[in-house]
Write a protein that holds these residues in place. Sequence first.
Motif, short mmCIF file in Angstrom:
data_model
loop_
_atom_site.label_atom_id
_atom_site.label_comp_id
_atom_site.label_asym_id
_atom_site.label_seq_id
_atom_site.Cartn_x
_atom_site.Cartn_y
_atom_site.Cartn_z
N TYR A 15 43.33 44.56 -25.73
CA TYR A 15 44.24 44.44 -24.59
C TYR A 15 44.74 45.81 -24.15
O TYR A 15 44.75 46.14 -22.96
CB TYR A 15 45.42 43.54 -24.96
N MET A 16 45.16 46.64 -25.09
CA MET A 16 45.66 47.97 -24.76
C MET A 16 44.57 48.84 -24.14
O MET A 16 44.81 49.61 -23.20
CB MET A 16 46.26 48.66 -26.00
N ALA A 17 43.36 48.74 -24.63
CA ALA A 17 42.23 49.49 -24.07
C ALA A 17 41.97 49.05 -22.63
O ALA A 17 41.72 49.88 -21.75
CB ALA A 17 40.98 49.28 -24.92
N LEU A 18 42.07 47.76 -22.38
CA LEU A 18 41.87 47.23 -21.03
C LEU A 18 42.98 47.73 -20.09
O LEU A 18 42.71 48.13 -18.96
CB LEU A 18 41.87 45.70 -21.08
N ARG A 19 44.22 47.76 -20.58
CA ARG A 19 45.34 48.25 -19.78
C ARG A 19 45.15 49.73 -19.42
O ARG A 19 45.39 50.15 -18.30
CB ARG A 19 46.67 48.09 -20.55
N ARG A 20 44.71 50.53 -20.41
CA ARG A 20 44.47 51.95 -20.15
C ARG A 20 43.38 52.13 -19.10
O ARG A 20 43.48 52.99 -18.22
CB ARG A 20 44.08 52.67 -21.45
N LEU A 21 42.35 51.32 -19.17
CA LEU A 21 41.25 51.39 -18.21
C LEU A 21 41.76 51.06 -16.80
O LEU A 21 41.44 51.76 -15.83
CB LEU A 21 40.13 50.43 -18.61
N ILE A 22 42.56 50.02 -16.70
CA ILE A 22 43.10 49.62 -15.39
C ILE A 22 44.01 50.70 -14.85
O ILE A 22 43.94 51.07 -13.67
CB ILE A 22 43.84 48.27 -15.51
N GLU A 25 42.11 53.67 -13.60
CA GLU A 25 41.44 53.32 -12.35
C GLU A 25 42.42 53.42 -11.18
O GLU A 25 42.08 53.93 -10.12
CB GLU A 25 40.86 51.90 -12.45
N ARG A 26 43.64 52.96 -11.39
CA ARG A 26 44.66 53.05 -10.34
C ARG A 26 44.99 54.49 -10.01
O ARG A 26 45.18 54.85 -8.86
CB ARG A 26 45.94 52.33 -10.78
N GLU A 27 45.07 55.33 -11.02
CA GLU A 27 45.37 56.75 -10.80
C GLU A 27 44.28 57.40 -9.97
O GLU A 27 44.56 58.17 -9.06
CB GLU A 27 45.53 57.48 -12.13
N THR A 31 44.49 59.21 -6.13
CA THR A 31 44.06 60.54 -5.71
C THR A 31 43.13 60.45 -4.52
O THR A 31 43.17 61.30 -3.64
CB THR A 31 43.36 61.30 -6.86
N VAL A 32 42.31 59.41 -4.47
CA VAL A 32 41.43 59.23 -3.32
C VAL A 32 42.26 58.97 -2.08
O VAL A 32 42.00 59.54 -1.01
CB VAL A 32 40.44 58.05 -3.57
N LEU A 33 43.30 58.14 -2.20
CA LEU A 33 44.16 57.86 -1.05
C LEU A 33 44.92 59.11 -0.62
O LEU A 33 45.09 59.36 0.57
CB LEU A 33 45.15 56.74 -1.38
N ALA A 34 45.35 59.91 -1.58
CA ALA A 34 46.07 61.14 -1.25
C ALA A 34 45.16 62.12 -0.51
O ALA A 34 45.62 62.86 0.36
CB ALA A 34 46.61 61.77 -2.52
#
Length: 89
Positions: A15-22, A25-27, A31-34
């Motif tokens: 679960y924690m690994a999945l959260r870190r991945l998500i 991905e958001r970060e 940066t792409v939006l910025a």
Amino acid sequence: MVSIARDMMLTVEEYMALRRLIDSERESEGTVLADRIESPKPKRKASAYSRKYKAAFKKTAPKYKLKSGKWKKGGFKAAVKASHKAVKK
């Protein structure tokens, strides 16, 4: 209550690994939006009239102020009118 098959459950580590991945991905999306955001528009050049009006207002304003620097009653309005009249000449 929702019943979930035992083989579909995640361990805490998974679960924690999945959260870190998500989160990572958001970060990267951020940066792409910025990068897409353009720099602000360049400021417009002041017109010749506004530059002349500014100079005229600076000259006429003290006549409509008190010694303390406050505007006389109706002084600002009169100063604006006098400045426009001076620029018109």
